[in-house]
Design a protein around this motif. Structure first.
Motif, PDB file in Angstrom:
ATOM      1  N   ALA A  85      34.752  57.919  42.106  1.00  0.00           N
ATOM      2  CA  ALA A  85      35.621  56.745  41.954  1.00  0.00           C
ATOM      3  C   ALA A  85      35.822  56.418  40.489  1.00  0.00           C
ATOM      4  O   ALA A  85      34.955  56.661  39.650  1.00  0.00           O
ATOM      5  CB  ALA A  85      34.991  55.555  42.685  1.00  0.00           C
ATOM      6  N   ARG A  86      37.003  55.887  40.195  1.00  0.00           N
ATOM      7  CA  ARG A  86      37.324  55.413  38.854  1.00  0.00           C
ATOM      8  C   ARG A  86      37.552  53.904  38.910  1.00  0.00           C
ATOM      9  O   ARG A  86      37.938  53.373  39.966  1.00  0.00           O
ATOM     10  CB  ARG A  86      38.565  56.121  38.305  1.00  0.00           C
ATOM     11  N   SER A  87      37.381  53.228  37.806  1.00  0.00           N
ATOM     12  CA  SER A  87      37.485  51.769  37.789  1.00  0.00           C
ATOM     13  C   SER A  87      38.065  51.282  36.480  1.00  0.00           C
ATOM     14  O   SER A  87      38.086  52.001  35.486  1.00  0.00           O
ATOM     15  CB  SER A  87      36.103  51.128  38.008  1.00  0.00           C
ATOM     16  N   GLY A  88      38.558  50.019  36.548  1.00  0.00           N
ATOM     17  CA  GLY A  88      39.071  49.342  35.368  1.00  0.00           C
ATOM     18  C   GLY A  88      38.732  47.859  35.452  1.00  0.00           C
ATOM     19  O   GLY A  88      38.570  47.305  36.540  1.00  0.00           O
ATOM     20  N   THR A  89      38.633  47.197  34.303  1.00  0.00           N
ATOM     21  CA  THR A  89      38.199  45.783  34.286  1.00  0.00           C
ATOM     22  C   THR A  89      39.187  44.926  33.534  1.00  0.00           C
ATOM     23  O   THR A  89      39.963  45.413  32.711  1.00  0.00           O
ATOM     24  CB  THR A  89      36.819  45.649  33.644  1.00  0.00           C
ATOM     25  N   ALA A  90      39.117  43.612  33.838  1.00  0.00           N
ATOM     26  CA  ALA A  90      39.916  42.602  33.135  1.00  0.00           C
ATOM     27  C   ALA A  90      39.084  41.325  33.062  1.00  0.00           C
ATOM     28  O   ALA A  90      38.287  41.031  33.956  1.00  0.00           O
ATOM     29  CB  ALA A  90      41.229  42.363  33.850  1.00  0.00           C
ATOM     30  N   SER A  91      39.279  40.588  31.992  1.00  0.00           N
ATOM     31  CA  SER A  91      38.568  39.304  31.822  1.00  0.00           C
ATOM     32  C   SER A  91      39.370  38.190  32.485  1.00  0.00           C
ATOM     33  O   SER A  91      40.595  38.088  32.270  1.00  0.00           O
ATOM     34  CB  SER A  91      38.352  38.990  30.346  1.00  0.00           C
ATOM     35  N   VAL A  92      38.707  37.401  33.274  1.00  0.00           N
ATOM     36  CA  VAL A  92      39.343  36.248  33.931  1.00  0.00           C
ATOM     37  C   VAL A  92      38.767  34.985  33.287  1.00  0.00           C
ATOM     38  O   VAL A  92      37.557  34.732  33.358  1.00  0.00           O
ATOM     39  CB  VAL A  92      39.095  36.271  35.444  1.00  0.00           C
ATOM     40  N   ILE A  93      39.655  34.234  32.633  1.00  0.00           N
ATOM     41  CA  ILE A  93      39.230  32.978  31.971  1.00  0.00           C
ATOM     42  C   ILE A  93      39.817  31.814  32.758  1.00  0.00           C
ATOM     43  O   ILE A  93      41.040  31.660  32.845  1.00  0.00           O
ATOM     44  CB  ILE A  93      39.689  32.934  30.508  1.00  0.00           C
ATOM     45  N   VAL A  94      38.931  31.007  33.336  1.00  0.00           N
ATOM     46  CA  VAL A  94      39.343  29.873  34.162  1.00  0.00           C
ATOM     47  C   VAL A  94      39.088  28.581  33.381  1.00  0.00           C
ATOM     48  O   VAL A  94      37.961  28.309  32.961  1.00  0.00           O
ATOM     49  CB  VAL A  94      38.579  29.858  35.498  1.00  0.00           C
TER      50      VAL A  94
END
Length: 825
Positions: free
Chosen positions: A223-232
């Motif tokens: 599996a491959r993956s990617g990330t993102a920052s979530v600022i609430v």
């Protein structure tokens, strides 16, 4: 990801068995052969053996010019014409060829010629997990009001994975948080996206900002993956969200609409007041980039206008989602869905594709033979996409529809390269739109020559005049034929048709240059021997089979004055002076001597005239210029010298004239000679011998007859006794030679085709007349010579030789009878 993992995955795909999705129907060009291969296969990898799958003979692939159509200006695949294997030329990137499509197929055509065959191949490109999920934004900002109830959901930016199927985004993971968790949703198009769920109410005073990490994981192996920052960010309360007056909109618009044209004016309202009721419009994250590039959304007014070119053939449906967000401290939003349908216009010209074109072809090609295969197409729809194909009417070809949008160009009339060497065939295709659009393609058909024309001479009969005594190898004439064919069919070879004349082949007399028709003489011709030739010359081309024609050649030998006169009388031995004796009492006008000359040239050149070259006394003798008779002009006087010297020249009528001379020495004597009666002139006979056997019979008969006559004459002479008389007066019409012979003045002239020269073989006691054929056209003067005895009888006569015309020599001697018989045989 690690490269070794990717390579291991590629190897596993390479080992997949090539699946034939549909059965191949032989001899049907509309059937489709399916193959499946993974993307990113190495260059040179073999996909399948097309020759085996299509039932083709590998040995004929090169001859039949097997080839594949090129796709998008890139040649991903090719065929090994030696083995029939379909192999990879360039790595295939599925995401490049088929972006955002679940299935990816490459459709190609395999084209063969002689005969023309077209096979359809459909190659399915299987996806590999070679791309990791990516978020459109690395940082996702969320503003959440503190009054937001538990369980509230918030849309997050979804991750995009160019891969499809199981290799696309499968799930999302959120970093640990006590206030939030996520729930993975599936969109209408099957894509996965995450919604952020508030599981515990927020307290801005406790925590104003929540930093979360959102991870997208695909379903590939590995599996491959990617990330993102979530600022609430936690905001103050704004409890009313904007709403649209209509949630779903369906709009139709013509393709090629001008840029700036209004599509729709959206309207959303917010029940809040102040800044919380100010609305801004924007595209949602689910709206594709293509849609956003084509249409412009005014964020303040909600107007959607045309931003890019609309092409029905490229995109027919545009889906978009518009979000209306208020300006509250904690902004609320509402959304609506818009579907834009593009309507077709006749804006695409029909297209022509030459699938096969045979050029050049033989001019004798059979009727209904397929020259070309043409396909036509139009990207428009309806009547705008219906096309008609035609060619010019004044051509020996016609179009025949073989299948949908495929046409064959066939021969409808016989072709002739000599009339029209090539044709420019223009294919014109026209659609049925309003106004109709058209396109054309011109191909040049060259005709190959066939040997269908016979060589032709300008004349059917040639007469060539050749002067005799020509040099061997001299050019006589140039006989050139013409052949309208081309190349080897036009290359002519000349030769003489064999024919024998007098056991001599024409090829030994004449030679012709086989390349240019120049006719040469191989020998020197003699008019006196050969006067003309008649034979044929053939011109043959080098085609297969060769064609030929012949012409008759008449060679005429022209006479040349090349033979000088030959003096045959009076006889002289080896050019010595002829001595004659004449009585001094000879009367005026008496015949002293007679000069006879022969010329073997033609009638004109053989006419001989006689003249005195030297004479002791010009008043004493006269010479007849035509018959050569020398006579006295007066009687001798005592003053005249005893010896007279006469030089006579015999000249022919040629140009330049040729001549011969003879010197006669006359001595006057007082001797009285007994006269004998003149011998009777022997009439000339005609003897024409047309056959060798006749010659032999006549020759043998003549020898036998002459032998008998000779024996009889000899017996008669032996029985006679000469009676000398001193009183006998001298004969006025005779002269006495040193050989004791008398020449009478009687003369015979013959101009016949064959005439006879009279040779005198004399002995002491008799005479003999022998006949000899002389060539046609000659003039001969024959004198009868009576045999007499002088006052002094010699015991024997010296051998003498008389040479005539063709150098035939007769010797007289005591044994003349046997020698004469031998010569006549």
């Amino acid at each position: 990801m690690r490269p070794d993992v990717t390579m291991e995955s590629c190897r596993r795909y390479v080992l997949l068995v090539v699946l034939v999705l549909f059965s191949f129907v032989r001899n049907t060009s509309t059937s489709v052969t399916h193959y499946s291969i993974p993307e990113e296969m190495k260059e040179g990898s073999v996909v399948a053996n097309l020759a085996t799958d299509l039932g083709l003979d590998v040995k004929t692939l090169i001859q039949r010019k097997m080839r594949l159509d090129i796709i998008a200006n890139k040649k991903y695949l090719d065929v090994n014409k030696d083995t029939g294997e379909l192999y990879i030329v360039e790595k295939i990137d599925r995401e490049y060829i088929c972006p955002a499509k679940l299935s990816c197929y490459l459709k190609q055509e395999v084209i063969l010629e002689n005969p023309v065959r077209i096979f359809n191949i459909e190659l399915e490109i299987l996806d590999m997990n070679d791309n990791a999920p990516q978020f459109r934004r690395d940082v996702i900002h969320l503003d959440i009001s503190e009054s937001t109830p538990k369980g509230e959901r918030f849309s997050l930016s979804n991750a995009v994975d160019p891969d499809v199927g199981s290799n696309s985004v499968k799930t999302y993971h959120l970093s640990e948080s006590e206030h939030f968790n996520i729930e993975v949703q599936t969109g209408r198009d099957g894509s996965k996206f995450a919604e952020l769920i508030l599981k515990k109410t927020l307290d801005r005073e406790q925590q104003a900002v929540h930093n979360l990490i959102l991870t997208a994981v695909d379903g590939g192996t590995p599996a491959r993956s990617g990330t993102a920052s979530v600022i609430v960010r936690v905001l103050d309360t704004n409890d009313n969200a904007p709403t649209f007056d209509k949630v779903i909109h369906n709009i139709k618009i013509l393709e090629n609409s001008p840029i700036g044209s209004l599509v729709i004016h959206l309207n959303a309202t917010d029940l809040d007041e102040g800044s919380n009721s100010d609305i801004i419009y924007s595209y949602s994250l689910y709206t594709s980039e293509k849609t956003q590039e084509t249409f412009n959304l005014n964020p303040n007014t909600g107007e959607i206008t045309v931003k890019g070119m609309l092409n029905y053939e490229d995109f027919r449906i545009y889906d978009m989602e518009v979000i209306a967000t208020d300006h509250g401290v904690t902004s609320l939003s509402g959304q609506c869905t818009i579907k834009i349908l593009v309507e077709d216009m006749n804006d695409n010209h029909p297209e022509i594709s030459i699938k096969s074109f045979q050029s050049p072809v033989n001019e004798n090609i059979e009727l209904d033979t397929v020259i070309a295969v043409v396909s036509v197409s139009d990207k428009d729809s309806g009547d705008n996409g219906v096309v008609d194909l035609r060619i010019p009417d004044n051509m020996p070809f016609k179009l025949r529809e073989s299948s949908d949008n495929y046409y064959e160009l066939v021969v409808s009339e016989p072709l002739d390269r000599e009339k029209v060497p090539e044709y420019d065939v223009t294919f014109t295709v026209t659609d049925r739109g309003s106004p109709p659009l058209s396109d054309n393609e011109t191909m040049t058909l060259e005709l190959l020559d066939v040997n269908d024309n016979v060589p032709q001479f300008p004349q059917s009969f040639y007469t060539i005049r050749v002067m005799e005594n020509n040099a061997p190898g001299a050019l006589l004439s140039s006989l050139t034929a013409f052949d309208p064919d081309l190349h080897e069919n036009q290359y002519l070879v000349y030769f003489i048709l064999e024919k024998e004349i007098a056991n001599t082949s024409m090829s030994m007399l004449f030679s012709i240059n086989p390349e240019n028709g120049n006719l040469y003489a191989l020998k020197t011709f003699d008019y006196e021997i050969e006067k003309e030739f008649l034979f044929h010359i053939e011109a043959r081309d080098s085609g297969s089979p060769p064609l030929s024609s012949n012409v008759t050649v008449h060679i005429v030998i022209v006479d040349q004055n090349d033979n000088a006169p030959v003096i045959v009388s009076p006889w002289r031995a080896h050019g010595s002076v002829v001595e004659e004796k004449i009585p001094r009492s000879t009367d005026k006008g008496s015949l002293v001597s007679k000069v006879i000359a022969l010329d073997t040239d033609s009638v004109h050149n053989s006419r001989i005239t006689y003249q005195f070259l030297q004479v002791t006394d010009v008043t004493l003798f006269s010479l007849d210029q035509y018959n050569g008779e020398i006579r006295t002009m007066r009687m001798f006087s005592y003053r005249d010298p005893r010896h007279q010297r006469l030089v006579v020249v015999a000249k022919d009528n040629g140009e330049p004239a040729l001549s011969a001379t003879v010197t006669i020495k006359l001595s006057t004597v007082e001797t009285v000679v007994k006269a004998y009666s003149d011998m009777t002139e022997v009439p000339l006979e005609y003897d024409i011998f047309s056959d060798l056997n006749l010659y032999l019979v006549i020759g043998l008969g003549s020898v036998s007859f002459l032998l008998l006559i000779t024996i009889l004459v000899t017996i008669v002479l032996k029985c006679q006794k000469p009676k000398p008389s001193n009183a006998a007066p001298p004969c006025r019409n005779s002269v006495i030679s040193e050989r004791n012979s008398t020449i009478a003045d009687s003369t015979l002239v013959s101009n016949d085709a064959y005439w006879y020269s009279l040779f005198l073989a004399e002995t002491r006691k008799g005479k003999m007349v022998v006949r000899q054929p002389v060539p046609k056209g000659s003039r001969y003067i024959v004198s009868s010579l009576p045999r007499g005895t002088g006052l002094t009888d010699t015991s024997g006569s010296a051998a003498s030789t008389l040479q005539v015309g063709n150098h035939i020599t007769l010797k007289k001697c005591p044994h003349h009878l046997s020698l004469l018989s031998h010569m006549l045989l």
